[in-house]
Design an enzyme around this catalytic site. Structure first.
Site, mmCIF file in Angstrom:
data_model
loop_
_atom_site.group_PDB
_atom_site.id
_atom_site.type_symbol
_atom_site.label_atom_id
_atom_site.label_comp_id
_atom_site.label_asym_id
_atom_site.label_seq_id
_atom_site.Cartn_x
_atom_site.Cartn_y
_atom_site.Cartn_z
ATOM 1 N N ASP A 48 -75.023 30.422 -51.318
ATOM 2 C CA ASP A 48 -74.744 31.721 -50.705
ATOM 3 C C ASP A 48 -75.709 32.767 -51.270
ATOM 4 O OD1 ASP A 48 -73.433 33.497 -49.046
ATOM 5 O OD2 ASP A 48 -71.704 33.759 -50.360
ATOM 6 N N GLU A 87 -80.680 35.166 -49.345
ATOM 7 C CA GLU A 87 -81.707 35.781 -48.497
ATOM 8 C C GLU A 87 -83.009 36.090 -49.267
ATOM 9 O OE1 GLU A 87 -78.039 35.625 -46.785
ATOM 10 O OE2 GLU A 87 -78.417 36.866 -48.550
ATOM 11 N N ASP A 142 -71.153 36.482 -42.787
ATOM 12 C CA ASP A 142 -69.932 37.283 -42.983
ATOM 13 C C ASP A 142 -69.551 38.012 -41.701
ATOM 14 O OD1 ASP A 142 -69.953 36.434 -45.582
ATOM 15 O OD2 ASP A 142 -70.806 38.279 -46.391
#
Length: 822
Positions: A414, A417, A492
């Site tokens: 997670d 990015e 999300d």
């Protein structure tokens, strides 16, 4: 043409720019087999590489010097299979011909036109010459190609964009961005997949922009008949992929960027997750509740709170005093454990991962020589350079404790990015440096592939630690080619009906863009759904390969260092639960029914995955992939096919009593009712609370397993086989569901061929592979039989059967070669 000028960049000083456009070609030569170079008078060059009869690569060098062409996106196994190529030219153009493509290159400006070699039909052509801009302060900051966008041409793909399915009229960009509770139309999001399909008058092609900088795509947003794509740095390097069928384009793109390996079968079961399940007693209570209620589930996830102060690869021993013992008890009940790992490593000299990383020089540096530090969940983090092979190897080895010693089955990468807190949409600044396999660069080039290379490091580490076990890795951020290493989810999202509609569209688009192992946070991550929304989402997600509920749970404010008292109080109030039984008895029964359908369909879903790994065929197929010559199908966004045989029409709004669904070409049967519908029409279906409309293609054979509480719970004595009257061919693939015996022939691939005749109907079966299944019988149901059968024979032997109208049932040997109904 090369031109100089000045522009104010917003910096303290103006910047000087150089513009590059090709002019008259003065030199052309063959570099090697299948690779041709064309040089302009001003030194600008175009290199054309013919990878196959249907795939061409175009690279531009503003000053004639080409780099080594390295790319993380391209599968190393996708070598050049040089076809027969004819080259030549006339007064105005050079040409390169294969048996399927004719490429024409203008001698005055290097503009490219691509034609079908057989019909001579124009497929795609440049609207203006290649353009590049280089500045003193930034280097190359724009490299652009402009294609003509004829009236009526449609565009699809680009990953999980939230705009309409047809991209025409939209201007979009790729820059991996942490996008909490994103909205419809918001762009960019978590992933960068610079690949799109073009479709004009029934002819399809694809373009993959092989550039990891921030990229942009403008599909005629100005209504000037032009489709442009450009990058904010690096080389203009793109692949043209010809169909003419869009499914052919999808498979060729998968060949180019790589196909995944088969996942472990348990990974296709139901997964339960939230932020966060802790302490151990809560996890065990959750597991027991699933088993008490007889609701199937294969995996329970542990979010960041299992860690010791957000230190990756550690346990909070207060909450989880004996992880191996807990995970062993979960496994005894049929649950796999999946835990989260983030890239941000807490700065703490007492923390072994930080100490080792510093010793290995594994973390990213700024151009000033400082280590890149920023807050994520811990207030101060450093970040591994996953573009360095040694760092990936070190990172992969860190999983040893969780994977080998504690027994965790899979990992969820997670925040990669990479996300940085305190500043909206923040990430590493541009001046952060990366190794990039020895092609040193700054973050502008490495940003979009950071998450992909993190998941690669995880995947390869797990393969080294357990060569006998198939890795399960789930990643949030990735880039084209990342499907080789990990599954993805859409990030999300929020518990709204709009997000349910987005979930449907995004998963279709991701699957078409190479990522078939995709899903969403069922029910929404942010906010809480009501029972109706949760059930409709669950019913849709049965047909999303990643079948996972995830929610914020009680982390209402999302603070990185939430006060323990607030969390405990929220736990006591039992707010924001999102388990299948959280919405009352009626909805619990509906949730159970949806999850049980998923387990019945597991053999079909696993077969679809087998086909994806073999051919690259997307698991989820928008109607544009199935029926590209049907204008009505091209306008549809709601319906989709899962695999070859199932058409799904989800219910995407509240209080809906009936829906109108478009049925594409062919004939379709109600999956449960057996009612026959003709294709190429809108049909009305009742929106039953317990089901969404699902149809089976005529001539298909669809296997169903008995319901299990988890994969491997039972050894089957028989398997159901649902056959729908018509003509067609279907596959049914099985293996051990784990390990790599299938690569040594330990699999079974059945091919069913269904044929109709004058008052007769036959099902043929061919088998391949040495895997031995435990069952010996198919519970056969034939739907839509239009005549009263007098006999059923399996390889010439009479078999008893029952028939009620068009539905016939019989128990037949699983190894039959021919079933004949007369």
């Amino acid at each position: 043409m090369v031109r100089e000028g000045q522009t104010v960049t917003g910096e303290r000083y103006p910047d000087v720019y150089h513009e590059y456009r090709p002019d008259k070609v003065v030199t052309q030569y063959q570099e090697k087999d299948g690779i041709f170079v064309y040089e302009s008078e001003n030194g600008l060059a175009l290199k054309v590489e013919v990878l196959s009869a249907n795939v061409f690569r175009f690279r531009y060098a503003p000053e004639g010097h080409f780099g080594n062409g390295f790319s993380y996106a391209i599968d190393p196994a996708a070598g050049q299979s040089i076809p027969r190529v004819t080259i030549g030219g006339d007064d105005t153009h050079f040409f390169i011909h294969t048996r399927t493509i004719r490429c024409r290159i203008d001698k005055q400006n290097l503009q490219v036109g691509l034609y079908d070699a057989n019909s001579q039909k124009l497929i795609c052509e440049d609207a203006e010459p290649y353009y590049c801009r280089r500045t003193i302060l930034k280097g190359i900051d724009l490299a652009r190609v402009t294609k003509k966008a004829p009236a009526g041409e449609a565009y699809f793909g680009l990953g999980d964009k939230t705009c309409s399915a047809n991209l025409r009229g939209h201007k979009l960009e790729n820059w991996n961005t942490d996008s909490f509770s994103y909205k419809k139309g918001q762009d960019p999001l978590y992933r960068s997949i610079p690949f799109y399909y073009g479709l004009h008058r029934g002819t399809g092609y694809g373009i993959f922009l092989n550039n990891s900088f921030r990229t942009h795509f403008d599909f005629d947003s100005r209504q000037n008949g032009a489709a442009r794509f450009w990058a904010d740095g690096g080389e203009m390097d793109y692949y043209f992929i010809y169909g003419p069928g869009l499914m052919d384009v999808a498979c060729r793109y998968a060949w180019l960027t790589g196909r995944p390996e088969l996942p472990p079968l348990w990974a296709l079961g139901f997964h339960q997750c939230r932020w966060s399940y802790y302490p151990e007693s809560r996890v065990m209570e959750l597991a027991q509740e699933f088993r008490n209620r007889q609701i199937p589930c294969d995996a329970i996830y542990l979010d960041i709170d299992y860690m010791d102060g957000y230190r990756c690869f550690t346990w909070n021993k207060e909450h989880f005093p004996n992880p191996p013992e807990m995970i062993g008890r979960l496994r005894d009940q049929g649950f796999q454990t999946v835990s989260m790992i983030d890239p941000g490593i807490r700065v703490d000299p007492q923390y072994h991962v930080y100490r080792e990383g510093m010793k290995e020089n594994a973390f990213l540096y700024r151009s000033t020589g400082e280590i890149m530090r920023a807050p994520v969940w811990p207030p101060d983090c450093v970040f591994p350079d996953f573009t360095h092979p040694g760092v990936r190897e070190w990172w992969g080895g860190l999983y040893k404790g969780l994977y080998l010693e504690d027994g965790v089955s899979g990992f969820w990468n997670d925040m990669n990015e990479p996300a940085v807190f305190k500043v909206d949409g923040a990430t590493c600044p541009d001046n952060v440096l990366h190794h990039y396999e020895g092609n040193a660069c700054d973050h502008r080039k490495a940003h979009n592939i950071y998450g992909q290379q993190m998941s690669r490091a995880t995947y390869e580490g797990l393969k080294r630690l357990r060569p006998d076990k198939r890795p399960f890795v789930l990643t949030r951020a990735t880039f084209s080619g990342g499907q080789r290493f990990a599954s993805v989810w859409t990030g999300d999202n929020a518990a709204t009906w709009e997000h349910l509609r987005l979930a449907n569209l995004q998963c279709q688009r991701l699957s078409a863009s190479g990522f078939s192992f995709v899903g969403t946070d069922i029910g929404g991550f942010n906010k809480q759904p009501d029972g109706e929304l949760f059930i409709r989402w669950l019913q849709l997600a049965v047909f999303h390969p990643l079948f996972r509920v995830h929610s914020m749970g009680n982390n209402i404010d999302g603070a990185a260092e939430a006060e323990a008292e607030m969390v405990q109080a929220a736990e006591q109030e039992n707010r924001l639960d999102q388990e299948p039984w959280s919405f009352g008895a009626e909805n619990t029964a509906l949730a159970k029914e949806a999850i049980e359908l998923r387990y019945e369909l597991l053999p079909y879903i696993y077969t679809v995955f087998y086909q994806n790994t073999r051919d690259g065929a997307p698991a989820i197929r928008s109607l544009f992939l199935y029926s590209q010559d049907d204008p009505a199908a091209l306008e549809r966004e709601e319906e989709f096919l899962f695999g070859d045989s199932l058409l799904v029409a989800p219910v995407l709004g509240p209080g809906v009593k009936s829906i109108k669904a478009y049925l594409p070409k062919g004939r379709w049967y109600g999956y449960w009712s057996g009612i026959l519908y003709e294709g190429k029409q809108l049909a009305t279906f009742q929106a039953e609370p317990g089901r969404i409309p699902v149809l089976a293609k005529a001539g298909s054979a669809i296997p169903n397993y008995p319901i299990q509480q988890y994969v491997g719970e039972k050894e089957f004595e028989s398997v159901a086989l649902r056959v729908y009257y018509g003509e067609g061919s279907s596959e049914f693939y099985e293996d051990a569901g784990e390990g790599y015996g299938y690569q040594e022939g330990q699999y079974k691939l059945r091919t069913f061929t269904v044929k109709t005749g004058n008052n007769n109907f036959s099902i043929g079966q061919e088998q391949e592979g040495g895997y031995r299944n435990t069952y010996g019988t198919f519970h056969l149901t034939v739907f839509g039989l239009p005549f009263k059968a007098k006999s059923c024979r399996a390889d010439g032997q009479e078999v008893s059967f029952e028939q009620d109208g068009g539905q016939l049932k019989a128990d037949v040997p699983d190894g039959f070669k021919v079933l004949l109904f007369m």
